[in-house]
Design an enzyme around this catalytic site. Structure first.
Site, PDB file in Angstrom:
ATOM      1  N   TRP A 109       0.989  -1.239   0.109  1.00  0.00           N
ATOM      2  CA  TRP A 109       0.001  -0.149  -0.035  1.00  0.00           C
ATOM      3  C   TRP A 109       0.743   1.167  -0.115  1.00  0.00           C
ATOM      4  CZ3 TRP A 109      -4.271  -1.613  -2.030  1.00  0.00           C
ATOM      5  CH2 TRP A 109      -4.921  -2.564  -1.696  1.00  0.00           C
ATOM      6  N   ASP A 176      -1.953   6.692   5.943  1.00  0.00           N
ATOM      7  CA  ASP A 176      -2.801   5.845   5.672  1.00  0.00           C
ATOM      8  C   ASP A 176      -3.071   5.102   6.704  1.00  0.00           C
ATOM      9  OD1 ASP A 176      -4.144   3.765   4.658  1.00  0.00           O
ATOM     10  OD2 ASP A 176      -2.737   3.320   3.104  1.00  0.00           O
ATOM     11  N   LYS A 200     -12.161  -1.379   6.555  1.00  0.00           N
ATOM     12  CA  LYS A 200     -11.391  -2.431   7.698  1.00  0.00           C
ATOM     13  C   LYS A 200     -12.008  -2.370   8.872  1.00  0.00           C
ATOM     14  CE  LYS A 200      -8.599  -3.240   3.999  1.00  0.00           C
ATOM     15  NZ  LYS A 200      -7.792  -2.042   3.486  1.00  0.00           N
TER      16      LYS A 200
HETATM   17  C1  LIG Z   1      -7.365  -1.735   2.109  1.00  0.00           C
HETATM   18  C2  LIG Z   1      -6.083  -1.047   1.951  1.00  0.00           C
HETATM   19  C3  LIG Z   1      -5.881   0.174   1.101  1.00  0.00           C
HETATM   20  C4  LIG Z   1      -6.970   0.108  -0.269  1.00  0.00           C
HETATM   21  O1  LIG Z   1      -7.985   0.492   0.145  1.00  0.00           O
HETATM   22  P1  LIG Z   1      -9.213   0.736  -1.123  1.00  0.00           P
HETATM   23  O2  LIG Z   1     -10.229   1.304  -0.636  1.00  0.00           O
HETATM   24  O3  LIG Z   1      -9.315  -0.656  -1.571  1.00  0.00           O
HETATM   25  O4  LIG Z   1      -8.502   1.797  -2.178  1.00  0.00           O
HETATM   26  C5  LIG Z   1      -4.929   1.039   1.467  1.00  0.00           C
HETATM   27  N1  LIG Z   1      -4.351   0.980   2.354  1.00  0.00           N
HETATM   28  C6  LIG Z   1      -4.300   0.286   3.523  1.00  0.00           C
HETATM   29  C7  LIG Z   1      -3.224   0.318   4.191  1.00  0.00           C
HETATM   30  C8  LIG Z   1      -5.301  -0.832   3.310  1.00  0.00           C
HETATM   31  O5  LIG Z   1      -5.290  -1.657   4.236  1.00  0.00           O
END
Ligand SMILES: *Cc1c(COP(=O)(O)O)cnc(C)c1O
Length: 363
Positions: A109, A176, A200
């Site tokens: 990511w 993030d 999540k």
């Molecule tokens: C799941 C995830 C993403 C991607 O998220 P999307 O909503 O599918 O674009 C980005 N960063 C992390 C740390 C993630 O766990």
């Protein structure tokens, strides 16, 4: 409706995302689909400019502020596009072409995020654990003082590593927080920008939480498309265009549930307990072992493998027979990943441990 519930199997959902949400949230959301708050309308057909939806958006934004203890400079937005859109929207709004942003490369990511930033300016990767298949969080690195911002991924969903403390830097921090938002305390006001896809730990897929210090905005030279400029979303109270109404509503229900649990402090204690239980079961087993370096292990995504990989398929089958869902590891790591998000009950962790012990006894 009744039949659907009567036939429902008991499942233990360890999936990495979309993931488990509180049972009470599903019940409230189901009712709202049929008749929202006795309006005679479904939440799915309610106009987003109605007073009913306005109240949902207002409460969701203010609950985020309350739960994260945000100051007046930090604005809360619910945006479309998933976290991957933020990989692009962040540098577009914060980074000029001749400027440099610093990135910590701690997983897929992060590397996807920095790839997008390169489209808008210069990127300096100040540290990386790529050589070790991202099994640790780098410690020794410096962030140049002229970096426009420093981007980290607080929890690395795929590799099961997590920043246990946030590095002190002199430049704006961007994080993030997709897979550990609302799971533990952080000094959220110390971040210039935080983003997280809801799926999540906050709600269903389809909406992104963005927390941004408004003082960092408006400093790039490029022309920004209207929908990409955070300032427009702030001005319009996160209602610049039709928001993902259902995803925002279910996120609100989840945030209300979190507040009822006692907020982040209370859930963090339970999350710590869940992670300690599972890690200690793995550490004490003869068959299983974790993949991440001990001090950097994630409290949200527990990644582990079998010392004898030929047994992995068997354990997955056994787990499936026992209603344990979503523990297959990401293909880039293999093995297993048990995600212990806020809504996963302690009893599910206990249950997984029992099944692991039982498996171990039989081999
Ligand atoms: C799941 C995830 C993403 C991607 O998220 P999307 O909503 O599918 O674009 C980005 N960063 C992390 C740390 C993630 O766990």
């Amino acid at each position: 409706m009744e039949d659907v519930l009567k036939e429902k199997k008991v499942m233990h959902n360890f999936n990495a995302g979309p993931s488990v949400l509180p049972r009470s949230v599903f019940e409230q959301a189901s009712k709202a689909v049929l008749n929202y708050n006795n309006t005679g309308l479904s939440i799915l057909e309610l106009g987003h400019r109605t007073k009913e939806f306005q109240a949902i958006m207002d409460e969701a934004r203010s609950l985020v502020k309350e739960l994260m203890n945000l100051d007046a400079d930090h604005e809360v937005l619910f945006l479309h596009g998933g976290a991957s859109t933020q990989f692009m929207q962040v540098p577009m709004n914060l980074l000029n072409e001749n400027e440099t942003a610093a990135y910590a490369d701690t997983g897929v990511w992060s590397s996807k995020a920095l790839k997008e930033a390169k489209l808008y300016g210069n990127v300096k990767v100040v540290c990386s654990s790529k050589e070790a298949n991202y099994n640790f969080i780098p410690k020794d690195f410096t962030v140049p003082g002229d970096s426009k911002y420093f981007h980290i991924t607080t929890n690395n969903t795929i590799y099961g590593t997590q920043w246990q403390s946030i590095p002190k830097v002199d430049v704006p921090l961007v994080a993030d927080m997709c897979s550990d938002i609302f799971s533990r305390q952080r000094d959220f006001n110390s971040f210039a920008l935080i983003f997280a896809g809801a799926q999540k730990n906050m709600g269903p897929a389809g909406v992104n939480l963005v927390v941004v210090d408004k003082n960092i905005l408006g400093k790039v030279d490029r022309a920004l498309p209207t929908i990409m400029d955070y300032r427009n979303h702030i001005k319009e109270g996160s209602m610049l265009n039709t928001p993902p109404v259902f995803a925002v509503y279910v996120s609100l229900l989840t945030l209300q549930w979190l507040k009822q649990q006692g907020g982040i402090d209370a859930i963090e204690k339970i999350n710590n307990q869940k992670a300690e239980m599972l890690y200690s079961a793995i550490d004490n087993s003869t068959l299983f072992q974790t993949t991440a370096v001990k001090e950097d292990r994630s409290k949200m995504n527990v990644c582990f493998v079998m010392k004898d990989p030929s047994l992995e398929k068997q354990f997955l089958d056994v787990a499936e027979q026992h209603g344990i869902y979503g523990i297959k590891g990401h293909r880039s790591v293999g093995g297993f990943r048990a995600s212990l998000y806020n809504a996963l009950p302690l009893s599910s962790v206990n249950y997984l441990i029992e099944v692991m012990k039982e498996f171990e006894k039989n081999y």
